[in-house]
Design a protein around this motif. Structure first.
Motif: not given
Length: 337
Positions: A275-298
């Protein structure tokens, strides 16, 4: 590192690498295997009831815990059966969803937190009626009675024997295979390998062995998580450094596929149905993000997260060997005689 990630790493070593813990836990695995075999025998002998739903049922499942590629195969089957003149419906347990003791129809705009991420993905991609319920036979019966479906595909239903079935298809991970060959908790298997003798078709996601029909993934164009920007080819991203996020059964398969296309991957593995939240995307590097289609649904509900404004997802489709079609057609023709 989170507790979930540490546990995932431990199980990976336990099940797929050499570990003394596997053999210490082996007696529990053999007890589990015996229990599953007894349960299977009770259903097949009629002691426990298998419920028919009035139309043919195709079950797509696996022996191993975690992802093996069932969802792309289910979508392939839905499209193929539609081409053959059937009206297929898809039923699922609704993993990752809420309380599903009663059947619930899944629509393209359903909340994945209520019905499960894979169910929403299948509804969007298949164009077929989809229903979820803990008791799959209730979901299947509802699709037959209310949606006019004349064939049912049961996603991840191999062990749900209460739903009577006509064709069983098992999907095998071509990379991890069956791990150490032991049952839970000592190994990744839900049932003993002898169960494979009773299924109709073996499909291998990757390079198969004798008696297995090979399935390959075909990556589509990268699609933006938000907005109407044009799709982009993976070939155009060669040499680009990206965050790769995957909350699926086998995240390494996703990361490897991106690396094979020349991307420089910073991997972020999450548990299946995370169950993704905003905290899952607090990355140190500002890079493009690629995810699976199933994760994109959530993640579609996280439209205010700054990092996700440059997020993309990668749809895949299954490609099956012609031998699989021949075998499937033979089984379908037998059902009609």
């Amino acid at each position: 590192m989170s507790l979930v990630n540490r546990l995932t790493g431990f199980l990976q070593q336990l099940w797929y690498e050499q570990s003394v813990w596997a053999w210490l836990l082996a007696p529990l695995g053999y007890a589990y295997q015996a229990g599953m075999a007894l349960r299977d025998g009770c259903y097949r002998s009629g002691i426990l009831a298998m419920h028919p739903v009035g139309v043919p049922v195709i079950v797509v499942g696996n022996l191993s815990v975690g992802g093996t590629g069932k969802t792309p195969l289910v979508l392939w089957l839905a499209a193929y059966l539609t081409e053959r003149g059937f009206k297929p419906g898809i039923v699922s347990r609704g993993y990752g969803g809420g309380d599903l003791n009663r059947p619930q129809q899944v629509r393209v705009d359903s909340d994945p937190a209520l019905v499960g991420d894979e169910a929403v993905l299948m509804a969007r991609r298949s164009g077929c009626p989809v229903a979820v319920c803990r008791k799959r036979q209730l979901a299947a019966r509802g699709l037959v009675e209310h949606a006019g479906c004349n064939i049912i595909i049961s996603d991840d239903g191999l062990q749900h024997l209460a739903l009577a079935r006509d064709i069983e298809i098992v999907v095998i991970d071509g990379q991890r295979r069956f791990g150490n060959g032991l049952c839970l908790p000592a190994g990744p298997l839900r049932e003993g390998l002898g169960r494979l003798r009773h299924v109709h078709i073996l499909v291998c996601n990757g390079r198969g062995q004798r008696g297995e029909h090979e399935m390959q993934y075909q990556q589509q164009q990268l699609r933006p998580l938000f907005g109407d920007e044009a799709t982009e080819s993976l070939a155009d991203w060669q040499g680009k450094r990206v965050h790769a996020v995957a909350g699926i059964g086998n995240p390494q398969r996703f990361f490897s596929s991106l690396k094979q296309h020349g991307l420089l991957v910073v991997p972020h593995a999450r548990a299946d149905h995370h169950d993704f939240t905003a905290a899952d995307f607090n990355f140190d590097e500002d890079l493009p993000i690629i995810m699976t289609e199933k994760d994109a649904v959530k993640c579609a509900r996280l439209s205010t997260v700054p990092a996700l404004q440059n997020a993309w997802y990668l749809p895949v489709t299954a490609s099956l060997a012609k031998t699989f079609e021949y075998r499937l057609n033979h089984l379908l023709d037998e059902l009609r005689t």
